[in-house]
Design an enzyme around this catalytic site. Structure first.
Site, PDB file in Angstrom:
ATOM      1  N   PRO A   1       0.496 -35.958 -17.957  1.00  0.00           N
ATOM      2  CG  PRO A   1       1.405 -37.973 -17.241  1.00  0.00           C
ATOM      3  CD  PRO A   1       0.327 -37.415 -18.096  1.00  0.00           C
ATOM      4  CB  SER A   2       5.059 -32.571 -15.743  1.00  0.00           C
ATOM      5  OG  SER A   2       4.121 -31.558 -15.443  1.00  0.00           O
ATOM      6  N   GLY A   3       6.492 -34.071 -18.228  1.00  0.00           N
ATOM      7  CA  GLY A   3       7.578 -34.951 -18.645  1.00  0.00           C
ATOM      8  C   GLY A   3       7.153 -35.989 -19.663  1.00  0.00           C
ATOM      9  N   GLY A   4       5.937 -35.858 -20.180  1.00  0.00           N
ATOM     10  CA  GLY A   4       5.471 -36.850 -21.146  1.00  0.00           C
ATOM     11  C   GLY A   4       5.984 -36.633 -22.551  1.00  0.00           C
ATOM     12  N   GLY A   5       6.472 -35.413 -22.869  1.00  0.00           N
ATOM     13  CA  GLY A   5       7.014 -35.139 -24.199  1.00  0.00           C
ATOM     14  C   GLY A   5       6.248 -34.094 -24.975  1.00  0.00           C
ATOM     15  CE  LYS A   6       1.791 -31.811 -21.406  1.00  0.00           C
ATOM     16  NZ  LYS A   6       2.353 -32.836 -20.503  1.00  0.00           N
ATOM     17  CB  THR A   7       7.783 -28.935 -23.944  1.00  0.00           C
ATOM     18  OG1 THR A   7       6.825 -28.508 -22.975  1.00  0.00           O
ATOM     19  CG2 THR A   7       8.635 -27.750 -24.360  1.00  0.00           C
TER      20      THR A   7
ATOM     21  CD  GLU B   1      -3.357 -23.535 -20.109  1.00  0.00           C
ATOM     22  OE1 GLU B   1      -3.713 -22.519 -20.725  1.00  0.00           O
ATOM     23  OE2 GLU B   1      -4.101 -24.500 -19.912  1.00  0.00           O
TER      24      GLU B   1
END
Length: 597
Positions: free
Chosen positions: A383-389, A512
Site C-alpha cells: 500500500p501507499s505510504g509504506g516506505g517504498k520511495t 513504476e
C-alpha cells in the site's frame, strides 16, 4: 537553555556584533588587494585636493584684489578640480569593480554550496527561500559595496581631514561645531538598531514570498486546473502586505535619518556663522577663516549624510550575511570521499534498516532486512505510504539510516564515494524529470564524458524514442521547455529511459514508469524497459501487480516493514493482503504486459 532568536531583544541591543561575520565573509572572497589599494589611494588623493580648495579660497578672501588673481592661480584651481574629478571617477570604478568581484565570489560559493547540500536540506527549506539567498541577499551586500563603500571611504577621509584643518585654524570654533556629534549619536544609534530589525524582517518576508512565487508558478497548470487563482492570489497578497508594512517601517526610519542629520548640521552652520561672526568682529578670526570654516562644514555635511546611509545599508547587509552564513555553514555531501564502486555482481543487502525523517518520531522504515541478488528483478509492492520511495532514497544515499546498514556484498555502501556509487545507479521515475534545454542535452545529462551523436541516437533507439524525436523539425535539438512541458508524458518517459541507457548503470531503480500512461505509450515503454533491464540488478516499485508478476522476488512492504517475500505465486499462497491486491487488480483487467528482463 533556549537560545535567543535573531530578532529577539537580546540581539537587537547589539546589532554591531554581526559586523565581524560580515567582514569575514567578505574577506573569504579574497577581493583584489591591489584594486583596493589603488581605489583607496586615489580616494585619499581626491579628498586631499578637495581639502586644499577652502584654504586657497581663504587666502583669496583675505587678500582679495583683481591684481592678485592671475592666470597661474586660475590654472592651478582648474587643474585641482580636474584632478579631483579624475581621481574620484577612477576610485569609484575600482571600488565598484572590487564590489562586483566580491559579490560574484559570494554567489560562486553559494552556488557550489547549494549543489553540495544534501537532499535533507531541501526537505526543510523552500526552494524560493534558497533562491532568495542567492539573489536578494547577495544583492544587498553588492549594494553596500558598489554604491555606499566609496562614499563611506571618501566621506570618512573628508571629515577627518576637515576636522584636522579646522582645529589648526581655530580649535575653539571646532569644539563648538563638534558639540553636535553626541547629539547626532543620541538619535542615530537607536535608529540603527531599529533599521537592523526591520531590514532583517524584510529579508525574511522577501524569502518567504519568493518561496510562494516559486511554488505557485512552477505548478501553474495545477493552479489553473483547480480554479485556485483566487486562493493563491490571496496567499501571495499576505506576503505583499507584510512586505508593504515592513517597507513603511523602513521608510519611516530612513525618513527620520536624513532630516535629523540635516537639522543638526544646520544648527552647526548657524552656530558657526554666529560665533564666527563674533570672533571676526573681535579680530580673533579673519573673514577668510570664517569662509573656510563654512566651506569645510559643507565638506562635513554631505559626507556625514552619506556615511549615515552607509551604516543604514550596513544593517541590511548584516542581516543578509546571517542568512548567507547559515547556508554556507550547512553540512554538505563529500562526493569524492571513499573507495571507487565498480563491482555490481554482488547482492545488495539491507540489515535491519530503521529511518525517521528529521523532527519526526514516527519511523518510515522500521527494521527492514532483505537481500537483492545481482542481475535479478526485485519488486517492492504494498500500500501507499509504506516506505517504498524512502527506501529508494536510501539506496541513492540521499538519507542515512537511523540504524542498521545497507551493504553491497559485505561492504557498507557508505564506504564508496558518492560519485562512484551514484554513477552505478540508473533511476527512472514515475514521471521523468527533464531540464530546460534540448532533447540531446537531456539524454546526455549527467554524463561526465564527451557523448557522441551516434551514442545518443543508439540510446534513443533502444528507448523507442527515436521515432518521435526524428519527427520534430529540429530533431534532437528540439527544446523540451521548462520541466519538459513541450513533450507528452510518454515521450518524457522514453527520453528518461534513453538517459538511463546512456549511463549504462549496473543497478537499475524503476518507480513504476508506466503507471500513468496510455496503452500505446505503455507498450513502447515496456519494450524500452526490457532493453534497459537486461543483465542489470533491477529494483522496481510496483503500483500495478500486472507489471511485476514475473519478477524474481517480490517484497511486500506495509507500515515500514516487510511482511511478505517470495515470488508472485508464493505470495498468493502465503500473504492474505497480497492475495487481496492480486484479486482486485489482476481480475479487474487484462494484464498490460509483465516487466521482465
Amino acid at each position: 537553555m533556549k537560545q535567543p532568536s535573531p530578532s529577539s531583544p537580546s540581539i537587537s541591543k547589539s546589532p554591531f556584533r554581526g559586523w565581524r561575520p560580515f567582514w569575514r565573509l567578505i574577506r573569504a572572497t579574497k577581493p583584489s588587494k591591489l584594486a583596493l589599494t589603488i581605489a583607496l589611494t586615489l580616494s585619499l588623493s581626491s579628498t586631499v585636493v578637495s581639502l586644499v580648495v577652502p584654504l586657497v579660497t581663504k587666502n583669496v578672501v583675505d587678500s582679495f584684489s583683481l591684481s592678485s588673481i592671475g592666470l597661474p592661480q586660475i590654472m592651478l584651481l582648474v587643474a585641482a578640480f580636474l584632478a579631483q574629478a579624475a581621481t574620484a571617477a577612477i576610485s569609484t570604478y575600482m571600488l565598484a569593480r572590487v564590489g562586483q568581484q566580491v559579490v560574484a565570489g559570494l554567489r560562486e560559493r553559494l552556488w557550489r554550496k547549494l549543489l553540495a547540500l544534501p537532499v535533507s536540506y531541501y526537505d526543510n527549506h523552500q526552494t524560493g527561500e534558497t533562491v532568495s539567498r542567492m539573489t536578494n541577499d547577495t544583492g544587498v551586500v553588492k549594494g553596500l559595496i558598489t554604491e555606499h563603500m566609496t562614499s563611506f571611504v571618501t566621506g570618512t577621509i573628508s571629515i577627518i581631514g576637515s576636522v584636522a584643518i579646522l582645529i589648526a585654524l581655530d580649535w575653539r570654533m571646532t569644539l563648538v561645531m563638534l558639540t553636535a556629534v553626541p547629539l547626532l549619536m543620541l538619535f542615530m544609534v537607536p535608529l540603527g538598531r531599529k533599521m537592523h530589525l526591520v531590514s532583517k524582517s524584510m529579508q525574511d518576508e522577501t524569502a518567504k514570498f519568493s518561496g510562494v512565487l516559486s511554488q505557485v508558478l512552477s505548478e501553474i497548470r495545477l493552479v489553473k486546473a483547480s480554479n485556485a487563482e483566487d486562493r493563491e492570489f490571496e496567499g501571495g497578497m499576505k506576503g505583499i502586505r507584510a512586505m508593504f508594512r515592513l517597507g513603511l517601517q523602513e521608510g519611516r526610519v530612513q525618513a527620520l535619518i536624513g532630516p535629523l542629520i540635516s537639522l543638526i548640521l544646520m544648527l552647526m552652520l548657524v552656530l558657526i556663522i554666529g560665533y564666527g561672526g563674533f570672533r571676526v568682529s573681535s579680530g580673533a578670526l579673519s573673514a577668510g577663516d570664517l569662509v573656510a570654516f563654512i566651506l569645510y562644514l559643507f565638506q562635513i555635511i554631505m559626507p556625514a549624510s552619506q556615511i549615515a546611509m552607509f551604516f543604514t545599508q550596513m544593517q541590511k547587509s548584516v542581516g543578509a550575511t546571517e542568512r548567507i552564513t547559515e547556508t554556507l555553514a550547512g553540512p554538505e555531501e563529500d562526493v569524492l570521499a571513499g573507495a571507487e564502486a565498480s563491482r555490481a555482481d554482488l547482492p545488495l543487502v539491507a540489515d535491519n534498516i530503521r529511518f525517521a525523517y528529521e523532527g519526526s518520531a514516527e519511523p518510515v522504515l522500521d527494521g527492514i532486512s532483505f537481500s537483492i541478488p545481482p542481475g535479478k528483478v526485485t519488486a517492492l509492492v504494498g500500500p501507499s505510504g509504506g516506505g517504498k520511495t524512502t527506501l529508494f532514497s536510501m539506496l541513492e544515499r540521499y538519507y542515512k539510516p537511523t540504524s542498521g546498514a545497507i551493504r553491497l556484498g559485505d561492504t557498507p555502501i557508505e564506504a564508496y564515494s558518492l560519485s562512484s556509487w551514484r554513477s552505478m545507479i540508473g533511476y527512472v521515475q514515475q514521471e521523468s524529470t527533464l531540464m530546460t534545454g534540448s532533447i540531446r542535452d537531456n539524454i546526455a545529462y549527467g554524463t561526465d564524458r564527451e557523448v557522441f551523436d551516434e551514442e545518443i541516437r543508439q540510446a534513443a533507439g533502444m528507448a523507442y524514442a527515436a521515432p518521435f524525436i526524428e519527427q520534430f523539425a529540429e530533431g534532437y535539438a528540439t527544446e523540451v521547455g521548462e520541466r519538459g512541458v513541450k513533450l507528452s508524458g510518454g515521450q518524457r518517459q522514453r527520453v528518461g529511459i534513453a538517459r538511463a541507457l546512456l549511463r549504462n548503470p549496473a543497478i537499475l531503480m524503476l518507480d513504476e514508469a508506466t503507471s500513468s500512461l496510455d496503452s500505446e505509450s505503455e507498450h513502447y515503454i515496456q519494450e524500452a524497459l526490457r532493453n534497459l533491464m537486461k543483465g542489470r540488478t533491477t529494483i522496481v516499485i510496483a503500483h500495478r501487480l500486472s507489471t511485476v508478476v514475473d519478477a524474481d522476488q517480490l517484497l511486500f512492504i506495509e507500515k515500514g516493514r516487510i511482511t511478505g517475500r517470495g515470488t508472485h505465486e508464493e505470495l498468493l499462497q502465503s500473504h492474505a493482503l497480497y492475495r487481496k491486491f492480486a484479486e482486485q487488480q489482476l481480475q479487474a483487467a487484462q494484464p498490460a504486459g509483465s516487466v521482465q528482463p
